[in-house]
Design a protein around this motif. Structure first.
Motif, PDB file in Angstrom:
ATOM      1  N   ALA A  37       0.829  -1.209   0.000  1.00 46.93           N
ATOM      2  CA  ALA A  37       0.000   0.000   0.000  1.00 46.93           C
ATOM      3  C   ALA A  37       0.861   1.255   0.000  1.00 46.93           C
ATOM      4  O   ALA A  37       0.553   2.241  -0.697  1.00 46.93           O
ATOM      5  N   LEU A  38       1.956   1.225   0.748  1.00 44.13           N
ATOM      6  CA  LEU A  38       2.842   2.384   0.779  1.00 44.13           C
ATOM      7  C   LEU A  38       3.513   2.595  -0.579  1.00 44.13           C
ATOM      8  O   LEU A  38       3.614   3.739  -1.052  1.00 44.13           O
ATOM      9  N   THR A  39       3.954   1.531  -1.203  1.00 41.80           N
ATOM     10  CA  THR A  39       4.582   1.693  -2.524  1.00 41.80           C
ATOM     11  C   THR A  39       3.583   2.267  -3.528  1.00 41.80           C
ATOM     12  O   THR A  39       3.930   3.135  -4.332  1.00 41.80           O
ATOM     13  N   ASN A  40       2.354   1.806  -3.468  1.00 40.98           N
ATOM     14  CA  ASN A  40       1.329   2.338  -4.381  1.00 40.98           C
ATOM     15  C   ASN A  40       1.105   3.824  -4.120  1.00 40.98           C
ATOM     16  O   ASN A  40       0.977   4.623  -5.064  1.00 40.98           O
ATOM     17  N   PHE A  41       1.061   4.188  -2.844  1.00 37.74           N
ATOM     18  CA  PHE A  41       0.872   5.599  -2.490  1.00 37.74           C
ATOM     19  C   PHE A  41       2.045   6.443  -2.994  1.00 37.74           C
ATOM     20  O   PHE A  41       1.845   7.535  -3.552  1.00 37.74           O
ATOM     21  N   MET A  42       3.276   5.951  -2.812  1.00 35.65           N
ATOM     22  CA  MET A  42       4.463   6.688  -3.253  1.00 35.65           C
ATOM     23  C   MET A  42       4.475   6.885  -4.764  1.00 35.65           C
ATOM     24  O   MET A  42       4.811   7.967  -5.264  1.00 35.65           O
ATOM     25  N   ILE A  43       4.100   5.859  -5.486  1.00 38.93           N
ATOM     26  CA  ILE A  43       4.063   5.954  -6.956  1.00 38.93           C
ATOM     27  C   ILE A  43       3.026   6.969  -7.402  1.00 38.93           C
ATOM     28  O   ILE A  43       3.283   7.819  -8.271  1.00 38.93           O
TER      29      ILE A  43
END
Length: 365
Positions: free
Chosen positions: A352-358
């Motif tokens: 979820a964090l990687t998706n948010f960062m992208i």
């Protein structure tokens, strides 16, 4: 569990995430442990029920790490900060020197305490490089007459971690493993003493684990206060005074959970996968996100980074909080961002964090 409860994406640096299964079991047993009609928190630490909890936790930790028979496992209080004092108080004797490898704020604090008790030396330091790396093994300088060599295995503030430990021969190697204990297999026999606050990977705050070689206990300073002697706690199975009973109960449940994840090998594999998700976003961002640690020293536990623009970084942290991410602010001493991906942080949170960062980069690049 109540299905209406939404769990946060918890990236706190400590106290940090605990396994949901452990929390749920503690919830079920909270007011009536083992049909005793009372909570484990209400029981005497001399009772049979608690005695089983206590000894089982020690046995599970010994089994997970294959701790040799010539080591004691102690449950203490005071956190790693008290260990900064207890180590030199017990082992830095007159006429000897203790060597410290400086890799961040916590090793600096450990050295500061040792200075109160005797002669010290910096065996190596990465301070000039803003603690972006762990010194190489051939940079570490110490004498065979030193009382011990001290390292901090993982550095929460700067996001660096030892990948290989120094061989110190007859000189005991002492390690503060507060932030990466239980995160991967470790050869305990390389160390004279390991200490770790529980609040990252072992359980809730309040318990400190010490793994200590028995021959060091025999050599320890005898002329110090009773509660600050390792021998006091070793001789009484960590029951000299009332221990943090609920914390030790929780620690034992976390150890069971680690076993169910495939032991330390399974935990390490999972931790590598979680960290890779986030590091890949940083590395593929063309400088939008900038990691602090050098590639060779990157921590699997604490991923530290900056957003290229200071104002965007502030916005990133605000929007992340609004999206349900907790604990992404960097340490107050250095600022920036930090995602602490300890054992109990699920893969789903890291994804979820990687998706948010992208998505954040796409909106603001």
């Amino acid at each position: 569990m109540n299905s209406t409860i939404t769990r946060a994406f918890n990236f706190n640096a400590g106290p940090s995430a605990l396994p949901l299964e452990v929390l749920e079991k503690a919830q079920q047993e909270l007011i009536n442990y083992n049909n005793a009609g009372m909570s484990i928190m209400e029981m005497s630490h001399r009772s049979k029920d608690y005695d089983e909890v206590h000894n089982e936790a020690i046995a599970r930790l010994k089994a997970l790490y294959a701790i040799p028979d010539n080591y004691e496992v102690l449950f203490l209080q005071g956190g790693a900060s008290l260990q900064f004092t207890m180590v030199p108080m017990n082992f830095l004797k007159e006429g000897q020197r203790a060597s410290y490898v400086l890799t961040g704020s916590w090793s600096e604090k450990a050295l500061k305490e040792a200075l109160l008790f005797g002669k010290t030396a910096e065996a190596a330091s990465s301070k000039e490089n803003k603690y972006r790396n762990i010194p190489t093994l051939n940079e570490i300088q110490f004498d065979q007459t030193d009382a011990y060599v001290h390292i901090t295995s993982n550095n929460t503030i700067y996001g660096t971690q030892w990948k290989e430990f120094p061989h110190t021969g007859e000189v005991p190697l002492v390690a503060d493993m507060s932030s990466d204990i239980l995160s991967k297999p470790v050869d305990i026999s390389k160390f004279g003493l390991i200490y770790a606050g529980a609040q990252k990977n072992l359980g809730p705050s309040g318990v400190t684990v010490v793994i200590i070689r028995k021959d060091l206990l025999e050599k320890a300073n005898k002329n110090i206060p009773t509660m600050l002697k390792y021998t006091t706690h070793a001789d009484s199975n960590s029951l000299y005074n009332t221990p943090p009973t609920f914390g030790i109960y929780m620690l034992g449940e976390v150890l069971k959970w680690v076993e169910a994840q495939g032991g330390l090998e399974g935990i390490e594999k999972n931790n590598e996968a979680k960290a890779k998700l986030i590091y890949d976003v940083i590395d593929q961002s063309n400088g939008f996100y900038k990691g602090h640690a050098e590639l060779s020293s990157r921590s699997l536990m604490n991923i530290t980074f900056r957003v290229a623009d200071e104002e965007l970084e502030k916005q990133f942290l605000v929007e992340a909080k609004e999206a349900g991410f907790v604990g992404l602010n960097g340490h107050r001493s250095v600022g920036g961002c930090r995602a602490s991906t300890y054992n109990a942080v699920p893969v789903e949170a890291c994804q979820a964090l990687t998706n948010f960062m992208i998505e954040f980069q796409k909106k603001h690049q």
